[in-house]
Write a protein that holds these residues in place. Structure first.
Motif, PDB file in Angstrom:
ATOM      1  N   GLY B 337      -1.593   4.259   2.661  1.00 40.93           N
ATOM      2  CA  GLY B 337      -0.833   4.682   1.393  1.00 40.93           C
ATOM      3  C   GLY B 337      -2.008   4.238   0.288  1.00 40.93           C
ATOM      4  N   PRO B 338      -1.100   4.251  -1.059  1.00 38.46           N
ATOM      5  CA  PRO B 338      -1.711   4.032  -1.994  1.00 38.46           C
ATOM      6  C   PRO B 338      -1.476   2.921  -2.317  1.00 38.46           C
ATOM      7  N   TYR B 339      -1.387   1.800  -1.912  1.00 38.34           N
ATOM      8  CA  TYR B 339      -1.312  -0.039  -2.326  1.00 38.34           C
ATOM      9  C   TYR B 339      -1.591  -1.162  -2.247  1.00 38.34           C
ATOM     10  N   ARG B 340      -1.599  -2.293  -2.997  1.00 39.58           N
ATOM     11  CA  ARG B 340      -2.056  -3.281  -2.582  1.00 39.58           C
ATOM     12  C   ARG B 340      -0.977  -3.779  -1.393  1.00 39.58           C
ATOM     13  N   ILE B 341      -2.617  -4.047  -0.838  1.00 36.38           N
ATOM     14  CA  ILE B 341      -2.204  -4.623   0.657  1.00 36.38           C
ATOM     15  C   ILE B 341      -3.431  -5.748   1.599  1.00 36.38           C
ATOM     16  N   PRO B 342      -2.907  -7.113   1.181  1.00 38.15           N
ATOM     17  CA  PRO B 342      -4.110  -8.443   1.124  1.00 38.15           C
ATOM     18  C   PRO B 342      -5.319  -7.871   2.584  1.00 38.15           C
ATOM     19  N   THR B 417       2.757   8.970 -12.149  1.00 36.47           N
ATOM     20  CA  THR B 417       3.589   9.424 -11.184  1.00 36.47           C
ATOM     21  C   THR B 417       4.918   9.524 -10.901  1.00 36.47           C
ATOM     22  N   LEU B 418       4.575   7.895 -11.142  1.00 35.26           N
ATOM     23  CA  LEU B 418       6.318   7.367 -10.175  1.00 35.26           C
ATOM     24  C   LEU B 418       7.056   7.984 -11.474  1.00 35.26           C
ATOM     25  N   LEU B 439      11.796  10.341  -1.109  1.00 34.54           N
ATOM     26  CA  LEU B 439      10.804  10.324  -2.032  1.00 34.54           C
ATOM     27  C   LEU B 439       9.355  10.225  -1.670  1.00 34.54           C
ATOM     28  N   ALA B 440       8.348  10.560  -1.892  1.00 33.63           N
ATOM     29  CA  ALA B 440       7.058  10.050  -0.700  1.00 33.63           C
ATOM     30  C   ALA B 440       5.947  10.578  -1.851  1.00 33.63           C
ATOM     31  N   CYS B 441       4.758   9.277  -1.984  1.00 32.68           N
ATOM     32  CA  CYS B 441       3.744   9.324  -2.755  1.00 32.68           C
ATOM     33  C   CYS B 441       2.756   9.791  -1.538  1.00 32.68           C
ATOM     34  N   VAL B 597      -6.628  11.101  -6.994  1.00 34.49           N
ATOM     35  CA  VAL B 597      -5.674  11.854  -7.242  1.00 34.49           C
ATOM     36  C   VAL B 597      -4.734  11.073  -6.841  1.00 34.49           C
ATOM     37  N   PHE B 598      -3.457  11.339  -7.591  1.00 38.40           N
ATOM     38  CA  PHE B 598      -2.541  10.806  -6.858  1.00 38.40           C
ATOM     39  C   PHE B 598      -0.942  11.824  -7.163  1.00 38.40           C
ATOM     40  N   ALA B 599       0.190  11.543  -6.260  1.00 41.79           N
ATOM     41  CA  ALA B 599       1.622  12.457  -6.973  1.00 41.79           C
ATOM     42  C   ALA B 599       2.846  12.031  -6.240  1.00 41.79           C
ATOM     43  N   THR B 600       2.833  12.426  -7.079  1.00 42.18           N
ATOM     44  CA  THR B 600       4.903  11.379  -6.563  1.00 42.18           C
ATOM     45  C   THR B 600       5.773  12.867  -6.181  1.00 42.18           C
TER      46      THR B 600
END
Ligand code: FES
Ligand code: FES
Lengths: 155, 741
Positions: B337-342, B417-418, B439-441, B597-600
């Protein structure tokens, strides 16, 4: 197998072709007569790409035998423009972005025409039901429905 | 910057030919003396071929040629353009069949009936052997091997073992420490099925060989140059002896990227010495074309009480079927997923099974893993009592963040997009009984394959654009807009003939939503090249400096004095009498770096808990397109993508029984109709990329989050979580029962 001679009136022109009794109207139009605007997507009656008008009614031409169309009036997509002018549905499909790959387009336009000929002012639901037998994998149908509704609104 | 042509919703330039029925698709090509070719599909999922006897078929009147694998050199090939170059594929089954439907022999005859009758006269002696039908089957220690000789194949990786032919991994931080530091850890498994692209036009092609042995293949393809090189490899012909003519593509979605029957068709034409046409039936499409791979995903995620992601680990098993081709590396790239994950770790495996060989389908790999990742984000939000939107917002990538594969984000539009789905009221809190919102990204990228383009000016002022880029999304229209803008001509003054592999230099396949991006760059380059020539020539003619000239309305003016001007046609004509000769601009752009590229998306559904029936009431999506060259076509791509995503969510699946597709048609393998698809809202976000005009790829992105958004909406409506696609009524009813206890 013995071929049978059939007379067809396609887009106002008379044709006489010899076909096997099992030849579908679709194959006859595409291969024997050479009008390839009518498309084949499944040959099973499931996709509507082969839609033509027979005596004004929309028909899956892959489900009809050529011999069944003997003496009938058939309209294919090539017969829609008049004197070089596109039919309003054709115009609207272009303007509204209802054409993507274009493979479903001929059948879709003919199904829409059959609907509007019978019911000039359909609701959106009626439009959606009328074209439910025409699969389009590209557009999500939004712009197709818009295009048909636009023509219905002006018709 | 003010534009006059780009940024406008111009109707497609190919629209008129398509509404008239004049556009030429593969099955529309007809040559004198043309034969019809058909292939014999394997009736077994896994069997050794003991013997093939074609004698009786060859003797049938009307049969002009029969071929088997023996008619071409024995070799395994791969298409290097598509990821790992593990050469495991043969163009036809040779000593064994590995999936039900695999072509074993083929016939060309005067008509289809004769050809099919001939197939029934081919006697094949098979010896059935045990098969591996599913990922768990294939991973058993003593599983039957789909490729016994895998380790001897060219291009095989060190990780290959048993039925695993490929592994891709990436990691950052320390996941085990991350899980210890988390307040909560969630672990789930998700599954997605094989799905066919279901383009309405089946694969269709015609092959012909001239007296000198030179071959021409007309085919419906997104990748004419790859077909040419595959044909050269498979048939061991000089590349220069093959011309591939791409025709209109009646829907591709990745399904027309690969060589399918072309080598067989060409072999038949060679043997029969007559042109041969092969068109897949709808059933054959399901048997041998290249569907989306099934994926089993295990995700383990550690979060803080406030929803901050601390660690995420993903394991993705791609079922590729009988030959490699599943988009395994995209599992690693997009699975978390398009997330900050340390602390992150992703492992993806490609697994052979005795099923049809998987390939690419719109954003290959991403819809599968995004269903897993975004379903679990929803679970986490609900368990923690946080709004699903907030959880995404809190963790969403911003400029400077880095993915597990080490990709560093530049300017990106994910958060926009969010914001957009909330601002437009797609994501709202209010809710009616029995209804739900999800909802989904999602993320995808813009591929950067090479493109060639050539621009010339005719004596009448018309502009000719040639590009090797195959148009499957309306990209031709976008490229015309870019060219029109640059040269100051009306788009109607540009003609775009479709060149073949003889007439345009090498151009990469149409994939990765890349044409307006890489193709746009090539067209801009070619336009600037020809523009320089025009200005130089006019400057000489009018005895002014080139800087004092400008283009507009199909003419070249001296700035500030509108009377002094030449039309482009006059310039082209003048060029003929000078040392310039012809006005010709070239643009060749190599691999560009990919743009993210991103979408929500938001889905609204109504669920009938008794029957399990799900009605999708609304779909809404916001997507970062960088810059919308043609907003009408962008919206069309988004709507089409969401409709396919909806099919993936609740309807579509290839159902297999012992390796055999049980629903190889549109009646049983349903795709959405106009009556199924709801109204859709699309919002365009424009966060410019580094590419031409700031564009980002558009076509693939919209299918990525839809299925997850729908599954999340179903949970919102009915309180049940379905972790396997498609969410069928049976699955909903079973889940409701289980929940009620
Ligand atoms: S081709 Fe006739 S319905 Fe599909
Ligand atoms: S436009 Fe492609 S199927 Fe309708």
């Amino acid at each position: 197998m013995v071929k049978q001679v059939v007379q067809l009136r396609i887009n106002g022109e008379d044709y006489e072709v010899a076909v096997e009794p099992y030849r579908t109207l679709l194959d006859c139009i595409r291969d024997d007569i050479g009008l390839t605007g009518t498309k084949k997507g499944c040959d099973l009656g499931d996709c509507g790409a082969c839609t033509v008008l027979v005596e004004g009614k929309s028909v899956n031409s892959c489900l009809m035998l050529a011999v069944e169309a003997q003496g009938k009036d058939v309209t294919t997509i090539e017969g829609l423009a008049q004197n070089g002018n596109l039919h309003p549905l054709q115009e609207a499909f272009i303007q509204y972005g209802a054409v993507q790959c274009g493979y479903c387009t001929p059948g879709m336009i003919l199904s829409a025409k059959a609907l509007l000929d019978e019911n000039p002012h359909p609701t959106e639901l009626e439009v959606r039901q009328a074209i439910a037998g025409n699969l389009c994998r590209c557009t999500g149908y939004v712009k197709i429905v818009e295009a048909i509704m636009a023509v219905a609104g002006t018709g | 910057m003010a534009f006059s042509v780009v940024g406008k919703g111009l109707p497609r330039i190919d629209g008129a030919s398509k509404v008239r029925g004049g556009a030429v698709f593969g099955a529309d090509v007809k040559l004198p003396g043309m034969l019809i070719g058909v292939f014999l599909p394997s009736p077994h999922a896994h069997a050794r071929i003991r013997h093939i006897d074609t004698y009786r078929a060859e003797g049938l009147p009307g049969v002009k040629g029969v071929v088997t694998a023996q008619d071409a050199p024995s070799l395994r090939y791969c298409t290097p353009a598509y990821g790992p170059s593990l050469c495991d594929r043969t163009f036809m089954a040779r000593s064994k069949v590995r999936y039900f439907g695999e072509p074993v022999a083929a016939v060309a005859a005067v008509d289809e009936e004769t050809a099919r009758e001939a197939l029934s006269l081919i006697a094949v002696e098979y010896e059935e052997i045990p098969a591996a039908f599913t990922i768990p089957d294939a991973l058993l220690p003593d599983a039957p091997l789909v490729h016994e000789e895998l380790l001897s194949y060219q291009g095989v990786g060190r990780e290959a073992r048993g039925n695993i032919y490929l592994q891709r991994s990436a990691a950052r931080g320390d996941v085990s420490r991350g899980f210890t530091e988390s307040d909560f850890v969630f672990e789930h498994t998700f599954a997605t099925p094989m799905v066919h692209q279901s383009y309405v036009e089946p694969h269709a092609m015609v092959a012909a060989v001239d007296d000198a042995g030179r071959a021409t293949v007309w085919t419906t393809t997104q990748a004419p140059f790859n077909i040419r090189s595959d044909l050269a490899t498979i048939l061991q012909m000089p590349l220069s002896q093959i011309r591939v003519v791409p025709l209109e593509v009646g829907g591709g979605f990745g399904g027309k990227l690969f060589t399918t029957l072309e080598p067989i068709c060409l072999l038949l034409a060679r043997k029969a010495r007559r042109p041969v046409r092969m068109v897949m039936s709808r059933e054959e499409e399901f048997l041998i074309a290249r569907p989306r791979a099934a994926v089993t995903a295990r995700l383990k995620t550690g979060v803080k009480r406030d929803g901050t992601l601390v660690a995420r680990e993903g394991e993705f098993y791609f079922d590729t079927g009988a030959y490699q081709g599943a988009p395994v590396s995209f599992g690693v790239r997009f699975g978390l997923g398009p997330y900050r994950i340390p602390n992150a770790k992703a492992d993806a495996y490609g697994v052979y099974t005795n099923k049809v060989s998987a390939g690419y389908f719109r954003a290959p790999g991403a819809p599968q893993v995004t269903f897993a990742s975004e379903s679990q984000m929803d679970i986490i939000a609900r368990e923690l009592g946080i709004d699903p939107w907030e959880v995404r917002w809190k963790n969403a990538w911003e400029e400077g963040d880095e993915s597990v594969t080490g990709e560093r984000m530049g300017r990106i539009g994910l958060k926009k997009t969010l914001e957009e789905v909330r601002r437009r009221g797609m994501w709202r809190a209010d809710r009616e009984v029995g209804r739900g919102r999800g909802l989904a990204c999602g993320q995808w990228y813009t591929g950067g394959g090479a493109t060639s383009a050539c621009v010339t000016i005719y004596e009448d002022g018309t502009v000719g654009l040639l590009t090797g880029a195959i148009d499957i999304t309306g990209s031709r229209t976008g490229l015309v807009q870019i060219l029109a803008e640059e040269l100051g001509v009306a788009p109607e003054r540009i003609v775009v003939p479709v060149p073949d592999t003889d007439t345009i230099p090498w151009t990469g396949e149409t994939s990765g939503s890349r044409i307006t991006y890489g193709g746009g760059a090539a067209v801009l380059q070619a336009a600037r090249d020809v523009k320089g020539q025009i200005l130089g020539l006019v400057a000489e003619k009018l005895e002014v400096s080139a800087e004092d000239l400008e283009l507009g309305g199909g003419r070249v003016y001296v700035k500030g004095s509108r009377e002094k001007s030449l039309s482009l046609g006059e310039v082209a004509l003048a060029a003929q009498g000078t040392k310039v000769g012809a006005l010709l601009g070239w643009g060749v752009v190599g691999r560009l770096s990919p743009a993210p590229v991103f979408a929500t998306q938001v889905a609204e559904v109504q669920v009938d808990a008794e029957t399990g029936q799900v009605e999708v009431l609304k779909l809404g999506g916001a997507q970062d397109v960088g810059f919308a060259v043609n907003p009408l076509s962008v919206a069309g791509q988004m709507e089409g993508g969401m409709a396919q995503g909806m099919g993936y969510g609740i309807m579509e699946a290839m159902i297999f029984f012992r390796g055999k597709v049980e629903n190889p048609n549109f009646a049983d393998g349903k795709v959405p109709t106009a009556a199924d698809v709801p109204s859709m809202a699309t919002a365009i976000v424009e966060e410019p990329s580094d590419g031409p005009l700031g564009v980002r790829g558009v076509g693939e992105m919209p299918i990525v989050p839809t299925a997850a958004a729908i599954a999340n909406a179903i949970h919102d409506a009915a309180g049940v979580r379905i972790r396997e696609l498609p969410v069928t009524p049976e699955r909903v009813v079973a889940a409701v029962k289980e929940k009620r206890g």
